[in-house]
Design a protein around this motif. Structure first.
Motif, PDB file in Angstrom:
ATOM      1  N   GLU A 192       0.488  -1.639  -0.249  1.00 15.09           N
ATOM      2  CA  GLU A 192      -0.190   0.070   0.071  1.00 15.09           C
ATOM      3  C   GLU A 192       0.987   1.583   0.066  1.00 15.09           C
ATOM      4  O   GLU A 192       0.863   2.282  -0.585  1.00 15.09           O
ATOM      5  N   GLU A 218      -3.885   5.581  -1.420  1.00 21.13           N
ATOM      6  CA  GLU A 218      -3.633   4.286  -1.487  1.00 21.13           C
ATOM      7  C   GLU A 218      -2.444   4.848   0.373  1.00 21.13           C
ATOM      8  O   GLU A 218      -1.807   4.511   1.579  1.00 21.13           O
ATOM      9  N   HIS A 271      -4.830   4.395   3.292  1.00 15.37           N
ATOM     10  CA  HIS A 271      -4.316   2.700   3.565  1.00 15.37           C
ATOM     11  C   HIS A 271      -3.463   1.872   4.496  1.00 15.37           C
ATOM     12  O   HIS A 271      -3.803   1.503   4.913  1.00 15.37           O
ATOM     13  N   GLU A 330     -11.097   1.234  -3.142  1.00 14.15           N
ATOM     14  CA  GLU A 330     -10.505  -0.021  -4.867  1.00 14.15           C
ATOM     15  C   GLU A 330     -11.280   0.361  -6.241  1.00 14.15           C
ATOM     16  O   GLU A 330     -11.071  -0.220  -6.885  1.00 14.15           O
TER      17      GLU A 330
HETATM   18 FE   LIG Z   1      -5.012   0.096  -1.439  1.00 12.69          FE
END
Ligand SMILES: [Fe+2]
Ligand SMILES: [Fe+2]
Ligand SMILES: [Zn+2]
Lengths: 332, 503
Positions: free
Chosen positions: B108, B138, B141, B233
């Motif tokens: 990530e 990201e 994440h 996503e």
């Molecule tokens: Fe991700």
């Protein structure tokens, strides 16, 4: 199954991750900002050289001439991580949104003088391209900047600049009652009007700077340090005092945003300067290299807007910048 | 006074808010401003044809994401407050979470940095902005995962040294080299590898099992960040499909280049996901679905349908997909057998499936499992009962491309071990499969640079020449590794269970 146990304290084996304990010292509890900015960038065992920069590693300290014992010292005093950042911006956006819809619904910009409308069209709206340039530059810093504190903060700064450019676009559309021609005209000015060419040239030159710290200094310190006060303090004041009070409702966020982002810019510059004489000399030389161009670019705009008061406006902006520079050690 | 003004539709508005901001530079040549988007040979004749995959302006993004973060962090806080780590199915489950934190959270992070580069690098403003949104997503994440796992770290082993082993551990070279391969390529290959092959084609095999596995096994923290990330996503998947179609539509010369990338990244992605399949089959005390079944649904049905759609652009199925499908009955068992034998050199615990799990595996994998793998596990169980828990003394030979230990077998013979060799500049390089060998032979200059842990260890570059030295260099203690039963995690769990029973 175990309501009682849940309320009882459960013994903890350790306080935090090893790399955080090494950083903060044993026994110290990290906050959520520290948890995500330390130790996240890979440090070793790089498998392949980048095809786009085969002389260097994927993460390479040599992408700036600034040297730090530890690049994780370039911390953000706002301690933004993703969650606190988006929550803060969404709050600000909500109150800003109210201002925009009031101005829009009540037609508060309709009644200002043509001269002020021209100021907005010719100065404020074209500036959206400069904010877009700042978006690109901050994404360079977030891409090639070393260690997570600078990379994550620059990502948020980059997104902020896209937001700024979009707010300026909205101001244009409110003024033109959604006629996109106002944006086309502003772009024409940006591309061809002599008043804007100084700034456009500095920004395009900044696009090819490789050293991410030099770019940080030029974009987030020098360019912002001159142009944000010029547009959102002096020009705003000019418009407001001539009957355009509603304009302030549209630009309030720029003033707040700039005051906030300065804290990050100043903190990172200060830490790097305090690190070594070498850094400090380097940053002074960058400042000497870019400042005259930035100031000349701003002068052209100030001359066009403020006419005989232009000297005074520029003086006040530069005094403030110099004060700030002295505090940071950029100026002796 | 209400005003009657013209309306702009969403797409016009979005256009003005992004691409309208961009301009062709004249004080500096465009090729210098965007130096990286031509050298891969991808020809873009008209960036204006780019279809914006999601039309998000910053104000909408902040608002929407802040909403999600408020909810997510409320749950993460409650997990801490209520000690919800005690509500998971069993402490064995946490090894799946450890693999995630050690191996996937760094991806990530890598995605965050990689998409930053694309967010600056693409000449097309629409593509740039789309990549910027993905970059900051990201970043979200990796951060939410670190925050979620920080709580488990307080009680269980295998989390605390993750930042060090991320770079150093042999088994974590599998995900690390995968992403570094993409990041060191050009922007078009990176986005094909990550957004399309990984996120669009294979993500369901990664995300669904992990997040549903977490839900099945009572892991609130993981379940919550997992579901919360899903709407991000789906944006990323849309971007993946858009970029591939865009390249294919822009110029016919792009088709063979894109095809080679799809071949490469299908195989590399498939190899990487073997690790996740193994987690699904072996590490979840409460099973979600087997790797075989997931492969059938997400690849053989969905993936194949997608490639059929792309046929009109001249794209064929990725090379070696038949092999991947043939391996669905064995890959996770071969993988688990390997980790089982080498887990003393990891920050994970491993164990043998119990009776009930053995039955489940037989039912899911049929004859092959019964004939080949079950007897192996039973033999190890006997050793274990005699106090001779089986561990390998030497390090495995790993594939020079995917970096997985070479435990693989021939596609048509699951009893015969495969090891293919390519020679480059006088050095021999070993590969696990035709798929990996093709990748090596296409870019030998790249793969001969790879840092191959066992070789480095034997050369003494990792703290010394023995496994013991190596483990010290990784900061893995005896207590963090090896057999689950009797481990500190196991003992703690038993203690909590006993306390709960007393109440
Ligand atoms: Fe991700
Ligand atoms: Fe993603
Ligand atoms: Zn391989």
């Amino acid at each position: 199954m175990s309501i009682d146990i849940k309320t009882a304290a459960v013994e903890e084996k350790r306080i935090t991750f090893d790399h955080i304990a090494r950083k903060l010292g044993e026994g110290k509890k990290p906050n959520r900002y520290q948890e995500v900015v330390f130790g996240q960038q890979p440090e070793e065992v790089f498998h392949y050289r980048p095809t786009w920069d085969p002389e260097r590693e994927l993460y390479d300290v040599r992408r700036t001439a600034i040297q730090m014992q530890d690049f994780e010292d370039l911390l953000d005093p706002r301690q933004y991580y993703y969650a606190t950042y988006v929550i803060q911006r969404s709050r600000q956006q909500e109150s800003q949104e109210k201002n925009y819809s009031v101005v829009e619904k009540r037609g508060l910009l309709d009644n200002i003088s043509d001269e002020l409308k021209e100021n907005i069209k010719k100065v404020v709206v074209p500036f959206r391209h400069a904010e877009w340039g700042a978006n690109m530059n901050n994404f360079h810093i977030s891409s090639y900047g070393f260690q997570t504190p600078i990379a994550s903060a620059a990502t948020m700064q980059g997104m902020d600049r896209l937001g700024n450019a979009q707010y300026l676009t909205r101001i244009g559309l409110i003024l033109s009652e959604n006629d996109p021609a106002i944006l086309d005209e502003a772009k024409e000015l940006w591309l061809h009007d002599p008043m804007w060419q100084g700034l456009r040239k500095v920004i395009e030159d900044s696009f090819v700077i490789e050293d991410w710290f030099e770019l940080h200094l030029l974009q987030n310190y020098l360019l912002d340090g001159v142009f944000h006060p010029l547009l959102f303090q002096h020009l705003e004041n000019h418009i407001v005092t001539r009957g355009g009070a509603a304009f302030a409702m549209l630009t309030e966020l720029f003033i707040d945003w700039y005051a906030e982002s300065r804290r990050w810019t100043d903190a990172t510059i200060k830490v790097a300067i305090d690190e070594s004489d070498q850094n400090s000399k380097l940053m002074q030389s960058w400042t000497e290299k870019w400042k005259p161009e930035v100031v000349a670019a701003a002068q052209r705009i100030a001359d066009a807007v403020f006419a005989d008061q232009s000297e005074e406006v520029m003086r006040s902006i530069l005094d403030e910048l110099d004060d700030r520079s002295r505090k940071l050690g950029l100026l002796n | 006074m209400a005003k009657n003004q013209r309306r702009l539709n969403l797409s016009q508005k979005y256009q003005l808010m992004t691409r309208g901001l961009d301009w062709e530079t004249t004080y500096q040549p465009m090729d210098k401003v965007f130096p990286y988007d031509k050298y891969e040979g991808i020809k873009i004749t008209d960036w204006d044809k780019w279809q914006d995959p999601f039309r998000l302006t910053m104000d909408a993004y902040w608002k929407y994401q802040a909403e999600k973060e408020r909810k997510l962090y409320a749950i993460l806080d409650s997990v801490v407050q209520n000690n919800s780590q005690q509500n998971i199915s069993d402490a064995r489950y946490l090894n799946a979470v450890k693999i995630w934190m050690q191996g996937v959270t760094p991806l990530e992070y890598a995605a965050f940095r990689g998409f930053n580069m694309l967010g600056r690098g693409f000449r097309g403003a629409g593509a740039r902005v789309a990549c910027q949104f993905q970059a900051i997503d990201e970043m979200r994440h990796y951060q939410t995962q670190v925050h979620a796992f920080a709580h488990y770290n307080k009680f269980f082993n295998g989390f605390n040294q993750h930042a060090r082993i991320r770079d150093r551990a042999w088994y974590l070279s599998i995900p690390k080299s995968y992403f570094e391969d993409a990041m060191t390529a050009g922007p078009f290959e990176f986005i094909t590898a990550i957004s399309f092959s990984f996120e669009y084609v294979l993500t369901n095999l990664l995300f669904m099992p992990f997040v549903s596995g977490a839900a099945h096994n009572g892991d609130m923290a993981t379940t919550t960040f997992g579901f919360s990330a899903q709407s991000d996503e789906s944006r990323h998947m849309t971007l993946g499909l858009e970029i591939v179609k865009f390249m294919l539509e822009q110029h016919e010369d792009n088709v063979p280049i894109v095809q080679e990338w799809l071949d490469k990244w299908f195989w590399r992605g498939y190899r990487l996901l073997g690790l996740i399949g193994t987690m699904m089959d072996y590490m979840l005390p409460k099973k979600v679905m087997s790797w075989r079944q997931a492969w059938e649904i997400y690849w053989e049905e969905n993936g194949v349908a997608l490639f059929n759609d792309l046929a009109r652009y001249g794209i064929r199925m990725p090379k070696h997909h038949e092999t991947a499908t043939r391996e669905k009955y064995r890959i996770t068992h071969e993988f688990w057998s390997t980790i089982y034998q080498f887990s003393h050199a990891t920050a994970l615990y491993t164990w043998l499936p119990d009776e009930e799990e053995m039955d489940w595996l037989c039912a899911e994998y049929g004859e092959l499992f019964e004939k080949l793998y079950k007897p192996r596990y039973e033999y190890w169980r006997e050793l274990d009962a005699r106090g001779e828990r089986f561990f390998q003394k030497r390090l495995p030979v790993v594939c020079n491309v995917c970096q997985i230990p070479i435990f693989h077998t021939y596609p048509d013979d699951p009893c015969k071990n495969i090891c293919l060799v390519s020679e480059y500049k006088g050095t021999k390089h070993q590969m696990c499969s035709e798929g990996c060998k093709d990748i090596f032979d296409r870019e030998p200059e790249k793969y001969c640079q790879a840092y191959i842990p066992p070789q480095q260890i034997y050369q003494g570059n990792c703290g010394g020449a023995t496994l013991e030295d190596y483990r010290k260099w990784l900061h893995i203690r005896d207590e963090d590794a090896g057999e689950y039963y009797g481990s500190e995690d196991n003992q703690l769990w038993e203690k909590w269970q006993a306390e709960a029973a007393r109440v």
